[in-house]
Every structure is written in C-alpha cells, then in structure tokens.
Design an enzyme around this catalytic site. Structure first.
Site, PDB file in Angstrom:
ATOM      1  CB  SER A   1      -0.876  -0.045   1.255  1.00  0.00           C
ATOM      2  OG  SER A   1      -1.738   1.053   1.319  1.00  0.00           O
ATOM      3  CD  GLU A   2      -0.682   3.657  -3.486  1.00  0.00           C
ATOM      4  OE1 GLU A   2      -0.640   2.422  -3.326  1.00  0.00           O
ATOM      5  OE2 GLU A   2      -1.562   4.230  -4.155  1.00  0.00           O
ATOM      6  CG  ASN A   3      -1.201   4.332   2.768  1.00  0.00           C
ATOM      7  OD1 ASN A   3      -1.229   3.325   2.088  1.00  0.00           O
ATOM      8  ND2 ASN A   3      -1.828   4.421   3.918  1.00  0.00           N
TER       9      ASN A   3
END
Lengths: 220, 225
Positions: A48-50
């Site tokens: 998840s890129e966050n």
C-alpha cells in the site's frame, strides 16, 4: 453482463495471474475485488503506497488495537497482517520504483498498442492528481490493466492514447470482460477470449488491431 | 516536568508567517498534525503536502480558509474545495508524482542537488510549460535511459505528526501515520512535531527513535478528539 458482473468476472481472471509470494499493489475500484478470488494456497503480500506491506481489511488485521492508525491508499480505515511492516513514503516508493513490486493492477481510461496508459487526467474534467500511479506503472515488474473493454461502446484500447499519459510503454497485460491481451513489441496479442463474444466482436470493440495468438483459448 | 521544546498549538501556529513555505505531513489526513494546522493564521502560504486532505480538514483547512497561494501535492481529488479554489484563480496547483515528491523533500533534507527518476518521463510531468507542472524540469540520459531531474524541495517550517516524543524531541511514529513526516522533518528550517504523548528521555530507546531530536524544534501535544 452488467457492470457489476463485468467487474467480478475481470477480477476473477486477474486473480489467476497472482502467484504465491507475489508482492502486489492494487489500484482503486475493480482491482480491490481481486483478493476475493485468489486461490487458497496462494499467499500474496499487498503493498500500500501510503506506507505498508501486509495490507488487509479493517477488522481482519493482526493488530486490532493499532487499526485507528492504519489507512489504505484511498485513506479509508484498514488493517495490517501479522508479518506486515509500516514504513515511510520514501521507502514505500523505493519498493515501487526499485522493482520490488511484482505486479500492479490498475484500472484505466485508455491503453494503447505501444503499452502507453492514460488513467489520471481527462482533459476538461476536474484534476485529481496522479498520486502514486506514475511511479507504479514505471516501477512494478508487471503492469496489468483490469478494466471494462469499452466506455459505453467507445473503444478504450487504442492505437494511440489521446488523454495525458500516466506512463509510456509500460503496460504488459490487459484483462477485460472480452478477453486477455498481452502488449508486445509487435502490438496487442489476444491470448484468451470470452466465448460469449466472437473474435470479430472483440476486434470491433477495439481500435488497436489485435494480433490473434496461435494458441488462443477461451477465457475462464 | 519542564520540557523546553513544548509549546501550545496556538503558539506553534503563530510561528508560521505570511508568505512562508510549509511542509505538512500526512496522507489523506492520516498523520497530519491537525491541532497545529488548525491554528495557522498566516496567508499566502506555499504548502507542500502529499494531498489536499478533505474539505476543511488537514491541509484542506488552509485551502478552505484561502491561506494557500500555491499547493505542491500528488493528489487533490478527495477535496472538491481545492478544485474550486484553483478554478476561481485563488490558488495555484503543482502536481508531482507521489514518489517523486517525497524524494524531492528527501533531497532537500539530505543536501542533494536533486534526484533522477524515470517516473513521469513521456508525460506532462516532464513538461514545465504545462500549468500544473513545476518549473525547470530537465531530462537527463544516464547509460542510455531517460530520467527526469527533480530538484530538491525545502521549506521554512515542517509540521509533522508523531505518536510519541521524549522530552528531548526524539520521535516515534505509529501505523501509516509515518508517510511523509520523517522525511519532511529533515527538509525545513524549523520543525514542529505534534504528538500524542511525551515520555522521559530514554524511554523510546535509541534503536527505536525514527526522527532524532536534533531535527525537532518544538513539540505540541495533540488535542484529544
């Protein structure tokens, strides 16, 4: 098939592309349905890129007390698996650009026969921003576009994208309710077709000229 | 207990002056120092933040109040007010891919002259004549492959959100609240860290500190919701 059936049909087919041990980043919308269709003996790690690996749904995580501190890439509450890891945005995008994500699966507005993708900006419509999409299409080892074949009958698989690009020459595979296509240096090769359509119908819904694979088979 | 770096959210907000460039941590407000951001009164700000938050929330609060002159972000789609301000000509928007934005901040904090990234090559992100593209983009070819030169970003004040601080200002984060925060802490002249609790020095443990105290100028205790 109605819109909802198409989404699930495409998600189920894309799920077969995921292999045990894959690190996968899923775009918003249709791709988030894919984990429901993965075979039980296939374990993937969702990035998840966050800032985490081991993304899972809120309530399904290994650390329920932590969940008020966890969101997914859409900013919605989420969970993290027992082997999951949190990190900062710099490491998160090092994982993406550095080729440590095996597959990214995203929806798109346009894809073309050169593997160009346009999925972040429609001229004249509100600007949302690219978020992490431009990094994902450049960095992931395999880029799979999962989408409806047309927009209300208008082709989305084109000779040349007309909207501003998200990435140039980056798409490897396209899965729609009509078939499975691979983007090659020669063009887009149709490798599987949905038997409820004829090859001619699929070509008519596609602006790019499809190369029909010698080993074409029904999509299942 | 006397903690020399501890100030109120109001005092912290007043450290931000008209025309400053500020960095605001957080991803869709997860990990945004809301108590401090809500106390900022300055205007004509350049705001560097991953996103525009939500309407009137996070960096969206500053946008709603018309305090932002220029926003540098990767995503603004979940804040309708942001689009309205841009269309009304009240605010300028520069969009950068998320991974590029964070590396520009890192370069700014690490004394680098920029970063070379393949991201955005062949897109409008590489074209500075586009209204939403930052100035001065250049393509640089390394070993036959095209990269975009992305220049470092620095700010006057970073507003970061940690979970726990010790009295010296060492910071630890929690969950996905980390995101841009530890990077932004390195890239500004002044750093304000909002945290949920402050513990005695040594309690976090030297191996567990994520932002060393030398980066942190002020601590603020987050207001309980």
């Amino acid at each position: 098939m109605d819109k909802e059936q198409i989404k699930h049909f495409v998600a189920r087919r894309v799920a077969k592309e995921l292999k045990d041990g894959d690190v996968v980043n899923l775009g918003i919308g249709l791709p988030t349905l894919i984990p429901h269709y993965i075979e039980p003996d296939v374990r993937i790690t969702l990035h998840s890129e966050n800032g985490l690996i081991g993304l899972c749904a809120k309530g399904e995580g290994a650390f329920p007390d932590e969940e008020r501190y966890v969101v997914d890439p859409s900013g919605n509450p989420a969970g993290i698996e027992s082997d999951g890891v949190f990190f900062d945005s710099s490491l998160s995008f090092a994982i993406i650009r550095g080729g440590h994500v095996d597959k990214t699966i995203l929806g798109s507005m346009q894809v073309d026969e050169r593997g160009d993708i346009a999925n972040w900006l429609v001229p004249g419509k509100a600007i949302h921003g690219m978020g992490g999409a431009m990094d994902l299409v450049v960095g992931a080892k395999k880029v799979i576009v999962a989408m409806e074949h047309t927009l209300k009958g208008a082709p989305k698989i084109l000779k040349r994208c007309t909207y501003p690009l998200t990435g140039r020459g980056v798409v490897n595979m396209i899965v729609t309710e009509m078939g499975v296509m691979e983007v090659t240096p020669e063009g887009i090769v149709l490798t599987e077709y949905n038997p409820i359509y004829t090859i001619e119908q699929i070509q008519n819904a596609t602006e790019a000229i499809l190369i029909i694979s010698e080993n074409i088979k029904p999509m299942c | 207990m006397s903690i020399s770096k501890l100030v109120s959210a109001t005092e912290a907000g007043d450290l931000i002056k008209d025309g400053m460039t500020i960095m605001v941590g957080g991803f869709m407000t997860c990990g945004t120092a809301m108590s401090v951001v809500n106390e900022i009164k300055a205007k004509d700000l350049t705001v560097i933040c991953n996103d525009a938050g939500y309407p009137n929330e996070g960096s969206g609060r500053l946008i709603a109040r018309g305090q932002v002159k220029r926003l540098i972000a990767s995503h603004v789609g979940l804040n309708k007010q942001c689009g309205e301000m841009i269309n009304a000509g009240k605010m300028e928007l520069k969009l950068q891919p998320q991974g590029t934005l964070v590396e520009q901040v890192r370069a700014g904090g690490a004394g680098l002259g920029g970063v070379l990234t393949p991201t955005g090559v062949g897109t409008i992100v590489a074209d500075s004549s586009e209204p939403t593209t930052l100035e001065g983009k250049q393509i640089i070819v390394v070993d036959g492959k095209e990269f975009l030169l992305e220049k470092p970003l620095r700010g006057d004040v970073a507003i970061i959100r940690g979970f726990v601080a010790d009295e010296a200002g060492n910071i630890r984060y929690k969950g996905t609240m980390r995101n841009f925060n530890p990077i932004m802490a390195t890239a500004c002249n002044l750093v304000i860290a909002e945290v949920e609790k402050i513990v005695p020095v040594g309690e976090i443990g030297p191996e567990n500190v994520e932002t060393p105290h030398i980066f942190v100028d002020y601590l603020v205790l987050a207001s309980k919701k």
